[in-house]
Design a protein around this motif. Structure first.
Motif, PDB file in Angstrom:
ATOM      1  N   ARG A   1       0.319   4.710  -3.011  1.00  0.00           N
ATOM      2  CA  ARG A   1      -0.456   4.763  -1.762  1.00  0.00           C
ATOM      3  C   ARG A   1      -0.703   3.332  -1.290  1.00  0.00           C
ATOM      4  NH1 ARG A   1      -1.879   4.869   2.673  1.00  0.00           N
ATOM      5  NH2 ARG A   1      -3.947   5.299   3.455  1.00  0.00           N
ATOM      6  N   ASN A   2      -0.158   3.050  -0.093  1.00  0.00           N
ATOM      7  CA  ASN A   2      -0.066   1.690   0.406  1.00  0.00           C
ATOM      8  C   ASN A   2      -1.034   1.542   1.592  1.00  0.00           C
ATOM      9  OD1 ASN A   2       0.778  -0.808   1.282  1.00  0.00           O
ATOM     10  ND2 ASN A   2       2.815  -0.128   1.918  1.00  0.00           N
TER      11      ASN A   2
ATOM     12  N   GLU B   1      -0.272  -0.699   4.793  1.00  0.00           N
ATOM     13  CA  GLU B   1       0.855  -0.428   5.698  1.00  0.00           C
ATOM     14  C   GLU B   1       0.839   1.032   6.149  1.00  0.00           C
ATOM     15  OE1 GLU B   1       4.630  -3.039   4.793  1.00  0.00           O
ATOM     16  OE2 GLU B   1       3.709  -2.481   2.888  1.00  0.00           O
TER      17      GLU B   1
ATOM     18  N   ILE C   1      -1.474   2.999   7.367  1.00  0.00           N
ATOM     19  CA  ILE C   1      -2.832   2.663   7.802  1.00  0.00           C
ATOM     20  C   ILE C   1      -3.644   3.876   8.255  1.00  0.00           C
ATOM     21  CG2 ILE C   1      -4.139   1.341   9.548  1.00  0.00           C
ATOM     22  CD1 ILE C   1      -1.839  -0.679   9.534  1.00  0.00           C
TER      23      ILE C   1
ATOM     24  N   ASP D   1       3.879   0.395  -7.858  1.00  0.00           N
ATOM     25  CA  ASP D   1       4.860   0.650  -6.814  1.00  0.00           C
ATOM     26  C   ASP D   1       6.153  -0.048  -7.228  1.00  0.00           C
ATOM     27  OD1 ASP D   1       6.361   0.632  -4.310  1.00  0.00           O
ATOM     28  OD2 ASP D   1       4.470   1.009  -3.267  1.00  0.00           O
TER      29      ASP D   1
ATOM     30  N   ASP E   1       5.482   8.225 -12.695  1.00  0.00           N
ATOM     31  CA  ASP E   1       4.033   7.986 -12.601  1.00  0.00           C
ATOM     32  C   ASP E   1       3.207   8.919 -13.500  1.00  0.00           C
ATOM     33  OD1 ASP E   1       3.585   6.310  -9.648  1.00  0.00           O
ATOM     34  OD2 ASP E   1       5.489   7.264 -10.082  1.00  0.00           O
TER      35      ASP E   1
ATOM     36  N   ARG F   1       1.273  10.323   1.275  1.00  0.00           N
ATOM     37  CA  ARG F   1       2.633  10.886   1.329  1.00  0.00           C
ATOM     38  C   ARG F   1       3.050  11.099  -0.118  1.00  0.00           C
ATOM     39  NH1 ARG F   1       8.176   9.576   1.385  1.00  0.00           N
ATOM     40  NH2 ARG F   1       7.803   7.380   0.944  1.00  0.00           N
TER      41      ARG F   1
ATOM     42  N   LYS G   1       5.998   3.354   4.858  1.00  0.00           N
ATOM     43  CA  LYS G   1       5.505   3.034   6.215  1.00  0.00           C
ATOM     44  C   LYS G   1       5.463   1.534   6.443  1.00  0.00           C
ATOM     45  CE  LYS G   1       4.474   7.339   6.268  1.00  0.00           C
ATOM     46  NZ  LYS G   1       5.587   8.189   6.659  1.00  0.00           N
TER      47      LYS G   1
ATOM     48  N   HIS H   1       4.772   0.483  12.995  1.00  0.00           N
ATOM     49  CA  HIS H   1       5.398   1.713  13.509  1.00  0.00           C
ATOM     50  C   HIS H   1       4.786   2.931  12.850  1.00  0.00           C
ATOM     51  CE1 HIS H   1       8.499   0.438  16.251  1.00  0.00           C
ATOM     52  NE2 HIS H   1       8.913  -0.490  15.404  1.00  0.00           N
TER      53      HIS H   1
ATOM     54  N   ASN I   1       5.757   6.602  11.418  1.00  0.00           N
ATOM     55  CA  ASN I   1       6.755   7.606  11.020  1.00  0.00           C
ATOM     56  C   ASN I   1       8.046   7.457  11.816  1.00  0.00           C
ATOM     57  OD1 ASN I   1       4.698   8.462   9.364  1.00  0.00           O
ATOM     58  ND2 ASN I   1       3.944   9.969  10.806  1.00  0.00           N
TER      59      ASN I   1
ATOM     60  N   SER J   1      12.079  10.580  -3.554  1.00  0.00           N
ATOM     61  CA  SER J   1      12.223   9.413  -4.437  1.00  0.00           C
ATOM     62  C   SER J   1      13.207   9.641  -5.584  1.00  0.00           C
ATOM     63  CB  SER J   1      10.865   8.987  -5.009  1.00  0.00           C
ATOM     64  OG  SER J   1      10.106   8.330  -4.024  1.00  0.00           O
TER      65      SER J   1
HETATM   66  N1  LIG Z   1       1.294   1.795  10.061  1.00  0.00           N
HETATM   67  C1  LIG Z   1       1.423   3.065   9.714  1.00  0.00           C
HETATM   68  N2  LIG Z   1       0.379   3.718   9.178  1.00  0.00           N
HETATM   69  C2  LIG Z   1       0.527   5.023   8.832  1.00  0.00           C
HETATM   70  C3  LIG Z   1       1.719   5.738   9.073  1.00  0.00           C
HETATM   71  C4  LIG Z   1       2.795   5.019   9.639  1.00  0.00           C
HETATM   72  O1  LIG Z   1       3.892   5.550   9.847  1.00  0.00           O
HETATM   73  N3  LIG Z   1       2.601   3.694   9.950  1.00  0.00           N
HETATM   74  N4  LIG Z   1       1.820   7.057   8.742  1.00  0.00           N
HETATM   75  C5  LIG Z   1       0.630   7.778   8.324  1.00  0.00           C
HETATM   76  C6  LIG Z   1       1.072   8.867   7.472  1.00  0.00           C
HETATM   77  S1  LIG Z   1       1.730  10.224   8.223  1.00  0.00           S
HETATM   78  C7  LIG Z   1       0.980   8.807   6.136  1.00  0.00           C
HETATM   79  S2  LIG Z   1       1.490  10.127   5.194  1.00  0.00           S
HETATM   80  C8  LIG Z   1       0.424   7.659   5.434  1.00  0.00           C
HETATM   81  C9  LIG Z   1       1.311   7.295   4.254  1.00  0.00           C
HETATM   82  O2  LIG Z   1       0.842   6.260   3.533  1.00  0.00           O
HETATM   83  P1  LIG Z   1       1.333   6.102   2.005  1.00  0.00           P
HETATM   84  O3  LIG Z   1       1.068   7.306   1.201  1.00  0.00           O
HETATM   85  O4  LIG Z   1       0.736   4.844   1.554  1.00  0.00           O
HETATM   86  O5  LIG Z   1       2.944   6.195   2.109  1.00  0.00           O
HETATM   87  P2  LIG Z   1       4.263   5.366   2.154  1.00  0.00           P
HETATM   88  O6  LIG Z   1       4.138   4.074   2.855  1.00  0.00           O
HETATM   89  O7  LIG Z   1       5.237   6.312   2.680  1.00  0.00           O
HETATM   90  O8  LIG Z   1       4.621   5.113   0.623  1.00  0.00           O
HETATM   91  C10 LIG Z   1       3.987   4.121  -0.085  1.00  0.00           C
HETATM   92  C11 LIG Z   1       4.808   3.542  -1.215  1.00  0.00           C
HETATM   93  O9  LIG Z   1       5.300   4.507  -2.155  1.00  0.00           O
HETATM   94  C12 LIG Z   1       6.261   3.834  -2.923  1.00  0.00           C
HETATM   95  N5  LIG Z   1       6.981   4.789  -3.792  1.00  0.00           N
HETATM   96  C13 LIG Z   1       8.077   5.512  -3.557  1.00  0.00           C
HETATM   97  N6  LIG Z   1       8.412   6.242  -4.641  1.00  0.00           N
HETATM   98  C14 LIG Z   1       7.495   5.971  -5.596  1.00  0.00           C
HETATM   99  C15 LIG Z   1       7.292   6.425  -6.942  1.00  0.00           C
HETATM  100  O10 LIG Z   1       8.027   7.226  -7.498  1.00  0.00           O
HETATM  101  N7  LIG Z   1       6.198   5.933  -7.584  1.00  0.00           N
HETATM  102  C16 LIG Z   1       5.345   5.026  -7.032  1.00  0.00           C
HETATM  103  N8  LIG Z   1       4.319   4.617  -7.738  1.00  0.00           N
HETATM  104  N9  LIG Z   1       5.542   4.577  -5.779  1.00  0.00           N
HETATM  105  C17 LIG Z   1       6.584   5.057  -5.070  1.00  0.00           C
HETATM  106  C18 LIG Z   1       7.083   3.133  -1.857  1.00  0.00           C
HETATM  107  O11 LIG Z   1       7.747   2.014  -2.392  1.00  0.00           O
HETATM  108  C19 LIG Z   1       6.019   2.742  -0.807  1.00  0.00           C
HETATM  109  O12 LIG Z   1       5.691   1.383  -0.858  1.00  0.00           O
HETATM  110  O13 LIG Z   1       0.316   6.537   6.303  1.00  0.00           O
HETATM  111  C20 LIG Z   1      -0.308   6.882   7.552  1.00  0.00           C
HETATM  112  N10 LIG Z   1      -0.535   5.657   8.260  1.00  0.00           N
END
Ligand SMILES: Nc1nc2c(c(=O)[nH]1)N[C@H]1C(S)=C(S)[C@@H](COP(=O)(O)OP(=O)(O)OC[C@H]3O[C@@H](n4cnc5c(=O)[nH]c(N)nc54)[C@H](O)[C@@H]3O)O[C@H]1N2
Ligand SMILES: Nc1nc2c(c(=O)[nH]1)N[C@H]1C(S)=C(S)[C@@H](COP(=O)(O)OP(=O)(O)OC[C@H]3O[C@@H](n4cnc5c(=O)[nH]c(N)nc54)[C@H](O)[C@@H]3O)O[C@H]1N2
Ligand code: SF4
Ligand SMILES: [Mo]
Length: 749
Positions: free
Chosen positions: A207-208, A211, A213, A235, A255, A331, A634, A638, A640, A740
């Motif tokens: 969970r990032n 980025e 956000i 990550d 994980d 995600r 993400k 941008h 999605n 993944s």
């Molecule tokens: N700026 C911005 N903000 C957003 C969005 C956007 O598109 N842009 N979208 C929104 C939406 S819909 C969502 S769902 C959230 C998503 O926010 P997050 O859940 O944080 O999702 P991602 O950036 O898709 O994934 C985060 C990280 O998961 C890592 N990853 C991939 N596979 C694995 C694994 O097997 N194990 C581990 N530990 N890490 C892994 C990737 O390298 C990536 O850096 O953000 C929301 N906010």
């Protein structure tokens, strides 16, 4: 400017953000308008952002019926009056001449891009005609409906209900579905939030925050870090969040081994809250049994994380109890059984009793939850339905194509309100369990958002009817029979948006300006008018959104004018409400899980799939030499697959590239910026390499949403890598897509 301040400005955009972004030369285009607005008073319309579905509150500055700027809502403590760069870019979408401006009907073959502009009446008549033919020839159940979850779903889904189709889907299988399944199986409902701001130790698996956000979450994590909280980021690649904490480059798809090893250490060293577990949970003994052999030594082999590091994290996390949390993810489709990872995360959380205390997890405090607490119930304001009396809907002739929600079968793991959206592609192409002949798509772009773009397009070409409602001629719209242009979020009302967290919060979306393109319409109106044309108009028993919203607010004793004042309602004077607060013995009902206990052993999950009531580790393959695990994520500027054609955001980042580790790239003779070909064996994609130390040598990464297929997205078309071209359409155990576990090879182009 210090780097930190600069990044803060770029990523989280405040009123001051424009200054920072001006450095990119992008927002300078808006500057003359902004300057003019500053001189003459602009009026403020409080509303809700939709540049992503975090749906932050916003203050829209309007001058002469023109939006001159979107800012954060200063009344909202959760965002502290800030928005992100994408939120700032709202006017760029609103005034984009590349938006679709009129309804369109396809005139050439699917994918030929030939459409004619038609009147709304012609578009509705065409759709109604096709719906009736499909109903007669194949049955209403062969028409599927899929949307990105949004407040207007109730209108979209009403078409399905009223014609008798059970096949309604959301995007969630591509996003948080495994988490939803895990929370439902553990707490009896998915409405669980986390209090990041007061946490002293945060572990995040992928969970990032910075980025991906969500402004209130970003604020929470920043507050915690500023107060000295430890942030541990697992990550495979060095994300912006990893840069703010300790980066642990875990092997992808392992994980669960790490989480089970944490539990193993905590039990061995007696670092957990036994009293909490006794009082609030059931099934801990089975968990003790499940993790007895998942030692740090074992997990080191699985995850690549040194055993001493695992022990150190377990101790640090437990020492901060109960004000610590392992983030449950957003995600969450890493592997087919990702829901078991999310279950295990929540079980280890409960081992430190971080339930309903500051810095822990909590039940979101909507009106229903508050009503049970005499000292809080005064703050509860229940909203009602916006529809008038509804006629009886026909009973669907068949069950859902994905078997979602059927008790005693694996389908029970799939939340039926969301469904396994990947099944639509399969049912179109294989006819199993029965064929899908028609597909309505609203605010969703399956061609880029769902795995295996080519197979999905092949499926779209087989449909008798594809209707897409969007603001752009997207990659899905490009293959449609009928394209319906919705107006943007800055031009419409929507039903009340419940964003309750530790306090109740009801948000409003309202038009800031009149329609920019006169022939676009809000979704609620589109489906009401279409319903009338199909002959199911009785279901849409409201005149307009003012009436709808007034009905919704009436049981709460609130008026539309009251909501317009600040754009949202939250009870004045209410403090964040933790059911247990700082009293570990509080006799609060912790959950609505069956038996009233947090289900460490989940009877529901056991009922669905025997032997899965307690998470157990499944080993997935690791890439062999010469292959790479392909992961995605993400990017701050941008959303999605939604914003890549929005002028200012496209300018900020027109394309992505494939992150590849320095040593791995050297072995392949690939240099930074080189043209490359990425191959999954079945599919290939051209792209550019970004050579970096910030990724594991066995992993490659791309930001999601690029490589667009519709030539009508003139700025984004064919720029960068479309990750989903390379990923197979696999349906995970809880209905999730799987993103993944794809391995690829890379070579110089
Ligand atoms: N700026 C911005 N903000 C957003 C969005 C956007 O598109 N842009 N979208 C929104 C939406 S819909 C969502 S769902 C959230 C998503 O926010 P997050 O859940 O944080 O999702 P991602 O950036 O898709 O994934 C985060 C990280 O998961 C890592 N990853 C991939 N596979 C694995 C694994 O097997 N194990 C581990 N530990 N890490 C892994 C990737 O390298 C990536 O850096 O953000 C929301 N906010
Ligand atoms: N391989 C891989 N696949 C992924 C991801 C990944 O990281 N890797 N991320 C996944 C995630 S987390 C998610 S949430 C999904 C997101 O995928 P989707 O649910 O498709 O969501 P978006 O791409 O945000 O937006 C969908 C569409 O909504 C349109 N839209 C925007 N505003 C409006 C409006 O006001 N009205 C209408 N009618 N349409 C509008 C946009 O133009 C866009 O075409 O993708 C998922 N797919
Ligand atoms: S996170 Fe940014 S784009 Fe998403 S709703 Fe909030 S301000 Fe808008
Ligand atoms: Mo998402």
């Amino acid at each position: 400017m210090k780097r930190r301040q600069f990044l803060k400005g770029v990523l989280y955009g405040t009123g001051g953000t424009m200054v920072a972004l001006g450095g990119f030369g992008t927002f300078t285009k808006l500057a003359p308008q902004a300057v003019a607005a500053a001189k003459e008073e602009a009026k403020t319309v409080f509303s809700t952002c939709e540049m992503c579905t975090s749906r932050c509150t916003v203050a829209v500055k309007v001058k002469n019926d023109k939006v001159v700027k979107v800012e954060g809502n200063p009344h909202d403590g959760a965002t502290a009056g800030t928005i992100c760069a994408r939120g700032n870019a709202g006017p760029s979408l609103l005034y984009d001449p590349q938006r679709i401006k009129k309804p369109m009907i396809r005139t050439g073959d699917r994918g030929s891009g030939k459409f004619k502009e038609v009147s709304w009446d012609e578009a509705y008549a065409h759709i109604a005609d096709k719906v009736k033919t499909i109903q007669k020839d194949y049955g209403a159940e062969t028409i599927a409906f899929a949307s990105r979850v949004n407040p207007q779903d109730q209108f979209f889904r009403l078409i399905a209900r009223a014609i008798g189709s059970p096949n309604t889907f959301s995007h969630e299988a591509t996003c948080p579905m495994s988490r939803t399944t895990a929370l439902e199986g553990t707490f009896g409902n998915p409405y669980i939030g986390a209090d990041y701001g007061n946490a002293k130790y945060i572990i995040t698996m992928g969970r990032n925050f910075f980025e991906g956000i969500h402004v209130p979450m970003v604020k929470g994590v920043m507050k915690a870090v500023a107060n000295g909280a430890k942030l541990v980021v697992l990550d495979p690649r060095f994300s912006v969040t990893a840069a703010k904490g300790e980066w642990i480059p875990i092997k992808g798809a392992t994980d669960l081994a790490f989480v089970m090893a944490l539990a193993n250490v905590m039990i061995k060293e007696n670092l957990y809250d036994k009293e909490f577990l006794d009082q609030y949970t059931e099934g801990f003994d089975q968990w003790v049994e499940a993790v007895k052999d998942t030692t740090p030594e074992w997990a080191e082999k699985e995850t690549g994380i040194p055993k001493d590091k695992i022990v150190e994290i377990a101790r640090g996390f437990a020492a901060a109890r109960p004000n610590a949390l392992i983030e449950y993810g957003w995600r969450t489709p890493w592997t087919p059984n990702d829901y078991q990872l999310r279950r295990a995360i929540m079980i280890v959380n409960m081992m430190i009793g971080n339930w309903e205390v500051p810095g822990g997890y909590y039940q979101k405090k909507g009106a229903g939850v508050l009503a049970a607490f005499p000292d809080q119930s005064g703050y509860a304001k229940p909203t009602g339905g916006g529809f008038g009396p509804q006629p009886a809907a026909p009973k669907p002739a068949k069950g859902r194509i994905d078997g979602a929600g059927v008790k005693g079968t694996p389908g029970q793991l799939i939340p039926p309100v969301d469904g396994a959206v990947g099944q639509i592609t399969e049912s179109i192409l294989t006819g199993k369990p029965y064929p899908v002949k028609g597909w309505f798509v609203h605010r969703f772009n399956p061609v880029i958002s769902m795995p295996e773009s080519d197979r999905l397009i092949e499926a779209l070409k087989k449909l008798d009817l594809l209707v897409v409602c969007d603001v752009y001629m997207t990659d899905a719209a490009y293959f449609a029979d009928v394209v319906l242009p919705e107006c943007t979020y800055l031009e419409r009302y929507e039903p009340i948006i419940d964003q309750s967290g530790l306090v109740p919060k009801l948000q409003l979306r309202q038009p800031a300006v009149p329609l920019v393109y006169a022939d676009t319409k809000p979704g609620w109106q589109i489906y009401k008018e279409l319903g009338e044309k199909i002959g199911i108009g009785d279901f849409f028993s409201f005149k307009d959104m003012e009436e709808f919203l007034t009905r919704q607010l009436q049981p709460a004793g609130l008026t539309l004018d009251q909501l317009k004042e600040k754009g949202f309602w939250s009870p004045a004077g209410m403090k964040p409400f933790f059911m247990r607060g700082n009293d570990p013995k509080a006799p609060a009902p912790p959950t609505n899980a069956p038996n009233g206990k947090i289900a460490i052993f989940s009877h529901e999950i056991e009922e669905a799939v025997k032997g899965e009531g307690i998470p157990k580790y499944k080993q997935y393959p690791q890439p062999e030499e010469g292959k790479f695990r392909f992961v995605q994520g993400k990017v701050a500027v941008h959303t999605n697959a939604g914003t890549h054609n929005v002028p200012v955001l496209n300018e900020l980042m027109p394309q992505n590239s494939l992150w590849i580790n320095t040593q791995s790239a050297a072995k392949l003779g690939v240099k930074d910026g080189d043209d490359i070909i990425i191959s999954s064996g079945q599919y290939e994609h051209k792209g550019k390499a970004k050579v970096t130390e910030g990724i594991r040598p066995d992993t490659v990464f791309a930001y999601h949403g690029f490589g667009r297929i519709s030539p009508e997205l003139k700025r984004a078309y064919n720029k960068g890598i479309n990750d989903n071209k390379l990923i197979k359409n696999e349906i995970g155990e809880s209905g999730n897509v799987v993103t993944s576990t794809t391995f690829v090879t890379v070579r110089k182009a």
